[in-house]
Scaffold this motif. Structure first.
Motif, PDB file in Angstrom:
ATOM      1  N   TYR A  54     -20.681 -51.179  81.987  1.00 58.52           N
ATOM      2  CA  TYR A  54     -21.227 -50.451  83.512  1.00 58.52           C
ATOM      3  C   TYR A  54     -21.894 -51.987  84.215  1.00 58.52           C
ATOM      4  CZ  TYR A  54     -20.425 -46.136  81.660  1.00 58.52           C
ATOM      5  OH  TYR A  54     -19.637 -44.948  81.072  1.00 58.52           O
ATOM      6  N   GLY A  55     -21.625 -52.855  83.659  1.00 61.47           N
ATOM      7  CA  GLY A  55     -22.099 -54.119  84.853  1.00 61.47           C
ATOM      8  C   GLY A  55     -23.430 -54.473  84.659  1.00 61.47           C
ATOM      9  N   LEU A  56     -24.193 -53.540  83.898  1.00 61.73           N
ATOM     10  CA  LEU A  56     -25.486 -53.596  83.881  1.00 61.73           C
ATOM     11  C   LEU A  56     -26.040 -54.926  83.265  1.00 61.73           C
ATOM     12  CD1 LEU A  56     -26.645 -49.607  83.382  1.00 61.73           C
ATOM     13  CD2 LEU A  56     -25.906 -50.990  85.587  1.00 61.73           C
ATOM     14  N   MET A  69     -25.087 -58.379  87.993  1.00 61.51           N
ATOM     15  CA  MET A  69     -25.082 -58.154  89.418  1.00 61.51           C
ATOM     16  C   MET A  69     -25.455 -56.675  89.772  1.00 61.51           C
ATOM     17  SD  MET A  69     -25.777 -60.578  91.529  1.00 61.51           S
ATOM     18  CE  MET A  69     -25.070 -62.218  91.469  1.00 61.51           C
ATOM     19  N   ARG A  70     -24.603 -55.836  88.697  1.00 56.17           N
ATOM     20  CA  ARG A  70     -24.409 -54.466  89.303  1.00 56.17           C
ATOM     21  C   ARG A  70     -25.771 -53.804  89.125  1.00 56.17           C
ATOM     22  NH1 ARG A  70     -23.061 -50.479  91.826  1.00 56.17           N
ATOM     23  NH2 ARG A  70     -22.436 -48.692  91.213  1.00 56.17           N
ATOM     24  N   LEU A  71     -26.733 -54.192  88.036  1.00 56.17           N
ATOM     25  CA  LEU A  71     -28.056 -53.563  87.825  1.00 56.17           C
ATOM     26  C   LEU A  71     -28.806 -54.198  89.236  1.00 56.17           C
ATOM     27  CD1 LEU A  71     -29.978 -52.080  86.443  1.00 56.17           C
ATOM     28  CD2 LEU A  71     -30.758 -54.188  84.968  1.00 56.17           C
ATOM     29  N   TRP A  72     -28.757 -55.245  89.254  1.00 52.28           N
ATOM     30  CA  TRP A  72     -29.679 -55.794  90.574  1.00 52.28           C
ATOM     31  C   TRP A  72     -29.235 -55.138  91.748  1.00 52.28           C
ATOM     32  CZ3 TRP A  72     -27.942 -57.924  95.240  1.00 52.28           C
ATOM     33  CH2 TRP A  72     -28.903 -58.502  95.960  1.00 52.28           C
TER      34      TRP A  72
ATOM     35  N   LEU B 114     -20.685 -59.073  97.680  1.00 51.78           N
ATOM     36  CA  LEU B 114     -21.888 -58.225  97.790  1.00 51.78           C
ATOM     37  C   LEU B 114     -23.103 -59.211  98.259  1.00 51.78           C
ATOM     38  CD1 LEU B 114     -23.962 -56.345  96.277  1.00 51.78           C
ATOM     39  CD2 LEU B 114     -23.769 -57.200  94.263  1.00 51.78           C
ATOM     40  N   PHE B 115     -23.707 -58.806  99.140  1.00 51.88           N
ATOM     41  CA  PHE B 115     -24.599 -59.721  99.739  1.00 51.88           C
ATOM     42  C   PHE B 115     -26.131 -59.836  98.994  1.00 51.88           C
ATOM     43  CE2 PHE B 115     -21.318 -59.063 102.573  1.00 51.88           C
ATOM     44  CZ  PHE B 115     -21.220 -60.099 103.439  1.00 51.88           C
ATOM     45  N   ILE B 116     -26.362 -61.026  98.797  1.00 47.72           N
ATOM     46  CA  ILE B 116     -27.725 -61.158  98.041  1.00 47.72           C
ATOM     47  C   ILE B 116     -28.816 -61.572  98.837  1.00 47.72           C
ATOM     48  CG2 ILE B 116     -26.337 -61.384  95.700  1.00 47.72           C
ATOM     49  CD1 ILE B 116     -27.265 -64.279  95.504  1.00 47.72           C
TER      50      ILE B 116
END
Lengths: 255, 255
Positions: A54-56, A69-72, B114-116
């Motif tokens: 799930y990209g977490l 990056m997905r969790l962020w 995705l903008f960080i």
């Protein structure tokens, strides 16, 4: 639900895995994660695999794991930290443009000061604070503000100790701490000279929600030899007031 | 592991719950979460309860749920986004101090930009970008840079479409997009006048890891009538180069 034979839930195991990562160690091997969480290697492997699906979490070419990056994104986009940061940043930049050291914003989390933003000059002095890092309430200027305006039960828990010293100057006597907290409430700011590190002085003020409760602490960290305390306090108080007004304006838009 | 009768895993259900929150809607009732995730009310209630137990979600006095500070902390402190942001911010501030509009940093995530990070002036013009928000690759200047320097398979997926317009000026013809991407690679920057919103022009450049691969896109959003494109591109390129050098310096410290 989804409990292992030892009775801990899947979510608690996921939290334990996420807790193994921090700013100093943002990448770990699966066996390292297993060792640090105390989870069986097979469980760790399976859970990391599912979180990665799930990209977490993400895995690099060497098989090392890091926070995805997905969790962020999921944690950030709906978070109070982001909302507060977006309101606070322009006012923090006003402070930072004048003080040119470190300007930081902290909230109370699990009886500690959790820092949600920090602006620093490239030539700023030493500072231990990190974004998403924590400091003890009794030792940091931000923590002292959050404690001074915190609930009675919180103060009692902290005063009951142990008051662990972070430097030779940290207040570790409960009576002295009680006096310090009363002084902070009376002055409306906290000064913590050398409480965390001998070479730095923290100065913090409360940031209030419109209506009154203290939501956060706004602080600067100055080199110890820097003595512009009064002007810094005035800057911090003006910025904190600006943040409260911006929150009020935002509330009136959303109603 | 921990699969429901319908076959979806617990982690997928947690992700679905987290996905219901965003910047516009940071607080939701449990029944609202159940409706949006399609999970049974009892499952939603139990899962939210367990996530709240670990501070990953929080409930306010009215029972509404929001993303917990603890989830933000866990996701943030080990994240690549925070590392990249910490390297990038001083250089972004250099750009922002001169351009005084919006300065932003984006990475590629799931075929979107995705903008960080985003810095804005209090008097900046319109800008749809949000921290932890996304924009399509073919429509935003940052996305176009990430696409132009991206893998062939990524470019093929995007060119295969559909190329959904975000404004009357978004490039939606695959051949025109292919020409635009070649132009970006040749010039080393992307200009996207009105592609997202008629009143704004995005300008972006690639940020490379030491060694060469494009890691991120650094961009500014100017009001459409603003024509300082050349000087902005020079500022952006200098900042992007500074970031690469800072990454190299950090690598040499950690080895």
């Amino acid at each position: 639900m989804a409990n292992s034979p030892s009775g801990d839930s899947l979510i608690s195991r996921v939290v334990r895995i996420l807790e193994t990562f921090d700013t100093d160690r943002s990448s770990r091997s699966i066996s390292d994660i297993a060792r640090r969480t105390g989870l069986p290697a097979s469980t760790t492997h399976r859970l990391v695999g599912e979180l990665a699906e799930y990209g977490l979490l993400e895995r690099d070419e060497r098989g090392n794991v890091h926070v995805g990056m997905r969790l962020w994104e999921l944690a950030m986009r709906g978070s109070q930290a982001l909302r507060l940061r977006q309101i606070a940043t322009p006012f923090m930049e006003d402070v930072q443009a004048k003080v040119r050291q470190h300007t930081q914003l902290a909230v109370l989390e699990d009886d500690e000061a959790l820092f949600i933003e920090r602006l620093s000059d490239r030539n700023s002095g030493a500072n231990i604070t990190r974004i998403a890092g924590r400091l003890p309430l009794h030792a940091s200027s931000s923590g002292l503000v959050l404690l001074a305006y915190g609930e009675h039960e919180l103060q009692q828990r902290v005063l009951d100790g142990p008051l662990v010293p972070r430097s030779a100057e940290t207040i570790v006597d409960p009576d002295a701490l009680r006096v310090k907290l009363a002084e902070i409430r009376s002055l409306g700011h906290a000064i913590a000279p050398g409480y965390i590190a001998p070479e730095s002085t923290g100065i913090a003020v409360p940031v209030r929600v419109p209506g009154g409760a203290v939501l956060a602490a706004l602080s600067v960290v100055l080199p110890r030899e820097e003595t512009r305390h009064e002007s810094t306090i005035l800057l911090l108080k003006a910025a904190a007031q600006g943040m409260s007004q911006a929150m009020r304006a935002q509330q009136s838009i959303s109603h």
